[in-house]
Design an enzyme around this catalytic site. Structure first.
Site: not given
Ligand code: IMP
Ligand code: MG
Length: 179
Positions: A43, A98-99, A102, A130, A158, A164
């Site tokens: 990402g 990191e992208d 969340d 987020k 993605d 992407r």
């Molecule tokens: P986490 O929930 O913070 O562990 O996020 C895990 C991964 O989920 C991130 O690195 C993204 O690759 C993916 N992700 C979370 N939210 C989104 C979104 O809105 N669009 C695309 N990928 C997401």
């Molecule tokens: Mg990711």
């Protein structure tokens, strides 16, 4: 539930200004120092390439690949390391790129892992945040844009491996949704 490509949430010019602003902050904070920038695949690859070209200090680039397991658009919090670092980060300034953050589970897991390698410093930079969905106490040191609780794609992000390559950030909308 099926998801379809929705409207543009953040345009490419706004993204460009965001990257310039973050690159200035990072360049100021690490002036005179070397920085190991660790991109989290896949990402982060577009954000990372835009960001590092605007950094003014000596930069070493590395990547890690992790996979977060998803049920639909929600992370399960299970993170698997697919590709580890190539460079030795002992006593180095390290910046994870990191992208998006969340739930925060991916980054908190990665931070814990990289801390065991004894870096001089460790910071986190994310393009998008987020905060409403956080499940752990993790804050990025550099945040491009705070976004609402929507699933976004484009600029490296993605949905099921697709989108992407879009230059703008767009929302995914569920079937029957009216966004
Ligand atoms: P986490 O929930 O913070 O562990 O996020 C895990 C991964 O989920 C991130 O690195 C993204 O690759 C993916 N992700 C979370 N939210 C989104 C979104 O809105 N669009 C695309 N990928 C997401
Ligand atoms: Mg990711």
């Amino acid at each position: 539930m099926a998801y379809n490509l929705g409207k543009v949430l953040i345009g490419k010019d706004e993204i460009d200004q965001m990257v310039t602003r973050i690159a200035r902050q990072i360049s100021a904070d690490y002036r005179g120092e070397e920085l190991v920038v660790v991109g989290i695949l896949k990402g982060s690859f577009i954000f990372m390439s835009d960001l590092i070209r605007r950094l003014e200090m000596p930069v070493i680039v590395d990547f890690m690949s992790v996979s977060s397991y998803f049920e639909n658009t929600r992370s399960t919090g299970i993170v698997k390391i697919i590709k580890d670092l190539d460079v030795n980060i002992h006593d180095k300034n390290v910046l994870i790129v990191e992208d998006i953050v969340d739930s925060g589970l991916t980054l908190s897991h990665l931070k814990e892992l990289l801390m065991t390698k004894d870096p001089k410093s460790l910071k986190i930079c994310v393009a998008f945040d987020k905060p409403d969905r956080r499940k752990t106490q993790i804050e990025a040191d550099y945040v491009g844009m705070v976004i609402p609780d929507e699933f976004i794609v484009g600029y490296g992000l993605d949905y099921a491996g697709k989108y992407r390559n879009l230059s703008d950030i767009r929302m995914m909308v569920s079937d029957g949704g009216n966004k």
